[in-house]
Every structure is written in C-alpha cells, then in structure tokens.
Design a protein around this motif. Structure first.
Motif, PDB file in Angstrom:
ATOM      1  N   PHE A   1      28.073  25.257   9.764  1.00 16.47           N
ATOM      2  CA  PHE A   1      28.561  26.130  10.833  1.00 16.47           C
ATOM      3  C   PHE A   1      28.450  25.420  12.190  1.00 16.47           C
ATOM      4  N   ASP A   2      29.443  25.697  13.058  1.00 18.80           N
ATOM      5  CA  ASP A   2      29.510  25.059  14.374  1.00 18.80           C
ATOM      6  C   ASP A   2      28.889  25.998  15.412  1.00 18.80           C
ATOM      7  N   PRO A   3      27.735  25.610  16.002  1.00 24.33           N
ATOM      8  CA  PRO A   3      27.102  26.481  17.011  1.00 24.33           C
ATOM      9  C   PRO A   3      28.008  26.737  18.220  1.00 24.33           C
ATOM     10  N   LYS A   4      28.954  25.798  18.503  1.00 26.56           N
ATOM     11  CA  LYS A   4      29.844  25.981  19.646  1.00 26.56           C
ATOM     12  C   LYS A   4      30.896  27.050  19.369  1.00 26.56           C
ATOM     13  N   MET A   5      31.203  27.275  18.078  1.00 31.36           N
ATOM     14  CA  MET A   5      32.191  28.287  17.696  1.00 31.36           C
ATOM     15  C   MET A   5      31.481  29.544  17.191  1.00 31.36           C
ATOM     16  N   ASN A   6      30.520  30.032  17.966  1.00 33.47           N
ATOM     17  CA  ASN A   6      29.720  31.216  17.635  1.00 33.47           C
ATOM     18  C   ASN A   6      30.027  32.306  18.667  1.00 33.47           C
TER      19      ASN A   6
ATOM     20  N   TYR B   1      28.193  43.054  15.234  1.00 29.64           N
ATOM     21  CA  TYR B   1      29.038  42.172  14.438  1.00 29.64           C
ATOM     22  C   TYR B   1      29.155  40.831  15.163  1.00 29.64           C
ATOM     23  N   GLY B   2      29.662  39.827  14.433  1.00 28.54           N
ATOM     24  CA  GLY B   2      29.841  38.511  15.030  1.00 28.54           C
ATOM     25  C   GLY B   2      30.762  37.648  14.187  1.00 28.54           C
ATOM     26  N   ARG B   3      31.348  36.591  14.820  1.00 33.85           N
ATOM     27  CA  ARG B   3      32.244  35.657  14.154  1.00 33.85           C
ATOM     28  C   ARG B   3      31.726  34.244  14.397  1.00 33.85           C
ATOM     29  N   ILE B   4      31.880  33.379  13.382  1.00 33.67           N
ATOM     30  CA  ILE B   4      31.463  31.982  13.531  1.00 33.67           C
ATOM     31  C   ILE B   4      32.324  31.119  12.614  1.00 33.67           C
ATOM     32  N   CYS B   5      32.659  29.882  13.052  1.00 35.71           N
ATOM     33  CA  CYS B   5      33.514  28.965  12.289  1.00 35.71           C
ATOM     34  C   CYS B   5      32.714  27.746  11.835  1.00 35.71           C
ATOM     35  N   GLY B   6      33.254  27.078  10.815  1.00 34.74           N
ATOM     36  CA  GLY B   6      32.657  25.836  10.338  1.00 34.74           C
ATOM     37  C   GLY B   6      33.145  24.637  11.139  1.00 34.74           C
ATOM     38  N   LYS B   7      32.407  23.525  11.045  1.00 31.98           N
ATOM     39  CA  LYS B   7      32.738  22.316  11.797  1.00 31.98           C
ATOM     40  C   LYS B   7      33.863  21.518  11.140  1.00 31.98           C
ATOM     41  N   LYS B   8      33.899  21.479   9.807  1.00 35.07           N
ATOM     42  CA  LYS B   8      34.780  20.561   9.090  1.00 35.07           C
ATOM     43  C   LYS B   8      36.230  21.005   9.184  1.00 35.07           C
ATOM     44  N   ILE B   9      37.145  20.028   9.446  1.00 36.86           N
ATOM     45  CA  ILE B   9      38.589  20.289   9.481  1.00 36.86           C
ATOM     46  C   ILE B   9      39.169  19.874   8.134  1.00 36.86           C
ATOM     47  N   TYR B  10      39.943  20.765   7.498  1.00 33.15           N
ATOM     48  CA  TYR B  10      40.579  20.496   6.216  1.00 33.15           C
ATOM     49  C   TYR B  10      42.076  20.286   6.452  1.00 33.15           C
TER      50      TYR B  10
ATOM     51  N   ASN C   1      43.719  27.687  16.407  1.00 30.83           N
ATOM     52  CA  ASN C   1      43.507  29.077  16.822  1.00 30.83           C
ATOM     53  C   ASN C   1      42.031  29.469  16.873  1.00 30.83           C
ATOM     54  N   MET C   2      41.132  28.525  16.543  1.00 33.84           N
ATOM     55  CA  MET C   2      39.714  28.877  16.430  1.00 33.84           C
ATOM     56  C   MET C   2      39.150  29.426  17.744  1.00 33.84           C
ATOM     57  N   GLU C   3      39.395  28.717  18.833  1.00 34.47           N
ATOM     58  CA  GLU C   3      38.785  29.099  20.114  1.00 34.47           C
ATOM     59  C   GLU C   3      39.234  30.494  20.547  1.00 34.47           C
ATOM     60  N   ASN C   4      40.543  30.781  20.378  1.00 30.85           N
ATOM     61  CA  ASN C   4      41.061  32.108  20.734  1.00 30.85           C
ATOM     62  C   ASN C   4      40.481  33.187  19.819  1.00 30.85           C
ATOM     63  N   PHE C   5      40.273  32.822  18.539  1.00 31.55           N
ATOM     64  CA  PHE C   5      39.691  33.758  17.571  1.00 31.55           C
ATOM     65  C   PHE C   5      38.251  34.108  17.948  1.00 31.55           C
ATOM     66  N   ILE C   6      37.474  33.098  18.320  1.00 31.23           N
ATOM     67  CA  ILE C   6      36.062  33.312  18.640  1.00 31.23           C
ATOM     68  C   ILE C   6      35.914  34.086  19.955  1.00 31.23           C
TER      69      ILE C   6
ATOM     70  N   ASN D   1      40.064  25.588   9.331  1.00 29.13           N
ATOM     71  CA  ASN D   1      38.590  25.572   9.337  1.00 29.13           C
ATOM     72  C   ASN D   1      38.077  26.825   8.638  1.00 29.13           C
ATOM     73  N   PHE D   2      36.901  26.688   8.021  1.00 27.51           N
ATOM     74  CA  PHE D   2      36.247  27.821   7.373  1.00 27.51           C
ATOM     75  C   PHE D   2      35.645  28.750   8.441  1.00 27.51           C
ATOM     76  N   TYR D   3      35.633  30.072   8.178  1.00 24.93           N
ATOM     77  CA  TYR D   3      34.977  31.002   9.098  1.00 24.93           C
ATOM     78  C   TYR D   3      34.410  32.178   8.309  1.00 24.93           C
ATOM     79  N   THR D   4      33.505  32.936   8.958  1.00 24.83           N
ATOM     80  CA  THR D   4      32.994  34.181   8.395  1.00 24.83           C
ATOM     81  C   THR D   4      32.853  35.213   9.515  1.00 24.83           C
ATOM     82  N   TYR D   5      33.043  36.473   9.131  1.00 26.01           N
ATOM     83  CA  TYR D   5      32.874  37.602  10.042  1.00 26.01           C
ATOM     84  C   TYR D   5      31.825  38.515   9.410  1.00 26.01           C
ATOM     85  N   ILE D   6      30.730  38.792  10.134  1.00 23.20           N
ATOM     86  CA  ILE D   6      29.626  39.596   9.601  1.00 23.20           C
ATOM     87  C   ILE D   6      29.504  40.877  10.425  1.00 23.20           C
ATOM     88  N   GLN D   7      29.514  42.013   9.714  1.00 23.80           N
ATOM     89  CA  GLN D   7      29.320  43.319  10.356  1.00 23.80           C
ATOM     90  C   GLN D   7      28.270  44.070   9.560  1.00 23.80           C
ATOM     91  N   TYR D   8      27.406  44.858  10.221  1.00 26.63           N
ATOM     92  CA  TYR D   8      26.284  45.482   9.516  1.00 26.63           C
ATOM     93  C   TYR D   8      25.967  46.832  10.152  1.00 26.63           C
TER      94      TYR D   8
END
Length: 482
Positions: free
Chosen positions: A309-314, A336-345, A378-383, A463-470
């Motif tokens: 996970f990329d701390p900058k994309m948190n 809730y929160g969103r975060i993306c992975g570092k690796k580009i596929y 689109n990662m930055e706009n998504f975060i 890039n991989f991402y996850t959205y967590i809501q609780y």
C-alpha cells in the motif's frame, strides 16, 4: 557280494563325509493336511484309497462293513508316512528296516548288511551314535554360520553408521548451499537498489551539469554584452576617425572600410547566435533524455517490486498501515477510507492475494470492504475527491434483509454491476485473489476456491485499491497483502 563291496570301497575317495552334502540323513516329512476337508491335520493314511484322512473324515468314509473289512489292513496310524516313504525306510536288498550306519560305505544299512560289513572290517555305528556325530558337525557348521552372521551384522552396522554420517553431511551441505543462495539473493537485491540509486544520482548530476552550462551561457552572454559596449566605443572612435579622414579628403575609403567592418561584425554575430542556439538545443535534448530515463526507471521499479500500500495515496490518512505497508485497518476516528497500492500493472499476468484478517459483522450495511483496481492516472482524483471513474471491483454488503454480493465497474460516468445469486461474504482468514491479464486487458476475482468472474477492456495501466467502511470504531476491519 564281498567283491561288490570291496569295489565300492575302492571307488570312494574318502571314507568319512566331508560336509553335510555327503551325509545321507533320513528327513522326517511334515504332517500333511486332510485331503477331504482340507482343514485339519491328517491322522490316518489309507494305502488302498491312497488318501490322507483326519479322524472325523476317516470314520465317516469308512463306515460300511465292507470298506472296514477290505481297507482295515491298509490303514496306517502314521498318516505322514506314505507307502513310498515306508518303502524308502527299508533296505533295497533285504527289505528290512534300516537301523545302522556304515561309515565306510556312507549309507544306512539293515542287520543283514551289517554281517557283510563286519566281514569287510567296516566301521559301523548305531543310529544314535550316527545322529550325535552329525549333530556335532551341524553345530560346527552352525557356529561358522553364526560367525559369518556376526561379521555381516557388523558390516551392516558400519554401513548404517556411514549412511547416517552421509545423511548428516548432505543435510549440512544443503543448508550451506541454501544459506549461500540466500546471501547471493540478498546481494543481488542490494546491487539492484544500488544501481537504481546510481541512476538517480546520474540524473541529479546531469541536472547539475545542465545548470552549470546555463550559468556559463549567462556568463558568456555577459561577456558578449561587454564586447558590444566595447564595439560601441570603437564605433564612436571610428566616427572620430571618419571626421579625421573627411578632413583629409578620404571620405569614400572610410565609408568602404566601415561597411566591410559592419558586414564582418554582422556575420560574427549571426555565427555566435547560431552556436548558442545549437548549444541550447543540445542541452534541451540531454535534459529531455534524462527526464525520460528517470520516468522509465521509476515505472520499472514500480512494476518490479512486490505489491504494497502507498502511504501517499491514503484518503486523508484515514487508513492505518503496518507490516511494511502490507496490512491496513480502520482508525478510531473515521467511518470509511480509501487507499491504493504502489505497484503499476501495465503488462504480463499477475495475482494479487489479500488475506481477510478481521471482518467482524458482515450483516450490517455500514460494514463493507471493496477490492479491485483503478486506472493509474485517476488515482489522485479518486483518493482526494472520491471519483470512481475507471474502477473495477468486487464488494459484498448487507441490504437490510440479506447479504448481497456484486461485481462493479464505472466507465465514462456509467455504473455497471452484476449480482451473484448466492450469498458471498468475507470471513476471517479468507483468501481473496485478483487475477490481472494485462495482455488481454482482463480482470477476474476468486474467493478461496470459488471463481467469481470479472471484467474486460481494462485501461493500459492500473493500480490495486481497497475501500473500507465499518459500523463501530471498536470493531476493526483488517486486510493484508500476501
């Protein structure tokens, strides 16, 4: 008979047997099975029927008075002694029982043979003496066999010790090889990092050189300006010279010289400008090339390292990270929160495996985990702004009555989703896998061993991402990239 005995004695190489092979011992046969029931040991043998019987079968088959009278004399109480065996215990010449042993002839004899052997001064033994002598020889042979067996056991023991020693040495050698290979892998990884750092340093040095060249150009420009000032001074002086020449009456010569000098200065200035322009173009090409190299190296490094996970994309730092940025969970502040992975596929085939560490209450609409990929651009706009454009993901959620599981995608502002007919929800220690085929531009999902389908027509880079809501801050949702 005496002649035949003496001739046999001459033909014998030795009087006493040298080994067990030379000794003829009457072998006592094993008791056979009853040939009627085939279950019990035989107790009788009927030479008339030529059949072995147990007690029950003999009494049953010889019940009639006719058979009893006719077969009575043929029934033997020693069932293991057949007619052939009975005959083999009788002397071939005199048809009498063999009860003695002649050492000279190396054979069993009867009482009539004994008379003949005594006349020829043969050494005669009774069966007990003969059996004792044989027993002694058998003991000697058995002792030899036991000694050989002990030697064999010692050899086997030594072989086992050598085998165990070799096993230990092989294990130590394999451990050594494994340790050496691990050290080599670590050295390769360090070398790779050093090379990347070197490339970055080269980029920094090239930028520094570029700045130095620009500074030198500025210095040259200042020198050019100074030269222009001097030219002005010389021009003024030439004007004075022109006045002098006019005074002397050489106006035409002065104008001609002045024109030639202006033309020379103009050509020199044009040449100087062309050189400065060429130098600027070369420097710009070097700068663009270095920038491109940096971008390629950064992209390659992002493709080659393991996913994390990329701390900058948190999203506003709402997600907490640990385990070298492999594990994320909710904080006690945000819902809730969103975060993306570092690796580009962007090429090849990949698997992203996520372990569900904690998902305490799936039957609540506020307790959700989304897992998928997003277009890299689109990662930055998504975060920052929550723009879900070009996202492809799987989610499971509680609609108030039951659990619904769906796969979603959003393209060009259009939201598309498909529901799964059965209830699928995350449990602790579940393994969720995302399969990416960037050659075919496909994504598919899998929960443990259950295939969940996917989507096609992915963007060029994702890039991989996850959205967590609780639901409750004290109940943490936690996942780990493995």
């Amino acid at each position: 008979m005496n002649k035949s005995r003496s001739s046999q004695k001459k033909n014998q190489k030795s009087q006493d047997p040298k080994s067990l092979r030379d000794i003829r011992i009457p072998v006592e046969p094993k008791i056979p099975q009853c040939e009627v029931c085939e279950e019990k040991k035989a107790d009788f043998y009927c030479t008339k029927c030529e059949v072995h019987y147990c007690k029950a079968c003999e009494s049953e088959l010889h019940t009639s008075s006719f058979l009893k009278k006719r077969h009575k004399e043929f029934i033997s109480k020693e069932p293991y002694v057949s007619q052939e065996e009975i005959e083999s215990k009788l002397c071939d010449k005199h048809n009498k029982e063999l009860c003695l042993y002649c050492k000279d002839d190396n054979e069993l004899i009867c009482t009539k043979c004994y008379v003949t052997c005594r006349k020829n001064n043969h050494s005669i033994l009774d069966l007990d003496e003969y059996s004792n002598e044989i027993s002694k020889k058998i003991k000697i042979i058995l002792n030899k066999i036991q000694n050989v067996e002990i030697q064999n056991n010692e050899i086997i023991q030594k072989s086992l010790e050598l085998k165990n020693k070799f096993k230990i040495e092989i294990k130590e050698l394999s451990n050594l090889i494994e340790n050496q290979s691990n050290l080599l892998i670590q050295k390769i990884q360090k070398s790779k990092i050093n090379h990347l750092n070197l490339l970055l340093k080269i980029g920094i040095i090239s930028d520094t050189k570029f700045d130095n060249i620009m500074n030198r150009n500025e210095a040259k420009q200042e020198s050019i300006n100074e030269t222009k000032k001097q030219i002005k001074i010389l021009t003024k002086w030439k004007k004075d010279k022109k006045i002098i020449k006019l005074i002397r009456g050489s106006k035409e010569i002065f104008e001609k010289e002045e024109k030639e000098e202006r033309e020379k200065e103009r050509k020199k200035e044009q040449q100087r400008k062309r050189e400065i322009q060429r130098e600027k173009e070369k420097l710009e090409e070097i700068r663009i090339l270095n920038q491109r190299k940096k971008e390629i190296e950064i992209q390659r490094s992002k493709e080659e390292f393991e996913e994390e996970f990329d701390p900058k994309m948190n999203h506003d730092n709402r997600i907490k990270l640990k385990n070298e940025n492999k594990t994320v969970w909710n904080t006690s502040t945000w819902k809730y929160g969103r975060i993306c992975g570092k690796k580009i596929y962007c090429r090849g085939k990949h698997q992203i495996k996520i372990k569900i560490d904690q998902f305490p209450n799936p039957e609540n609409e506020e307790n959700q985990i989304y897992l998928g990929v997003i277009k890299t651009e689109n990662m930055e706009n998504f975060i920052k702004n929550g723009d879900w454009e070009k996202t492809y993901y799987f989610k499971t959620w509680w609609n108030g009555k039951k659990i619904e599981s769906e796969k979603w995608k959003e393209e060009n502002g259009k939201l598309t989703f498909e529901k799964y007919p059965e209830e699928i929800y995350f449990k602790k220690n579940d393994i969720f896998t995302i399969f990416l085929d960037m050659e075919q531009k496909k994504i598919s999902f899998k929960l443990n061993e259950k295939e969940l389908g996917g989507w096609e027509n992915l963007p060029e880079k994702v890039n991989f991402y996850t959205y967590i809501q609780y639901q409750k801050v004290e109940e943490k949702n936690q996942i780990t990239i493995i």
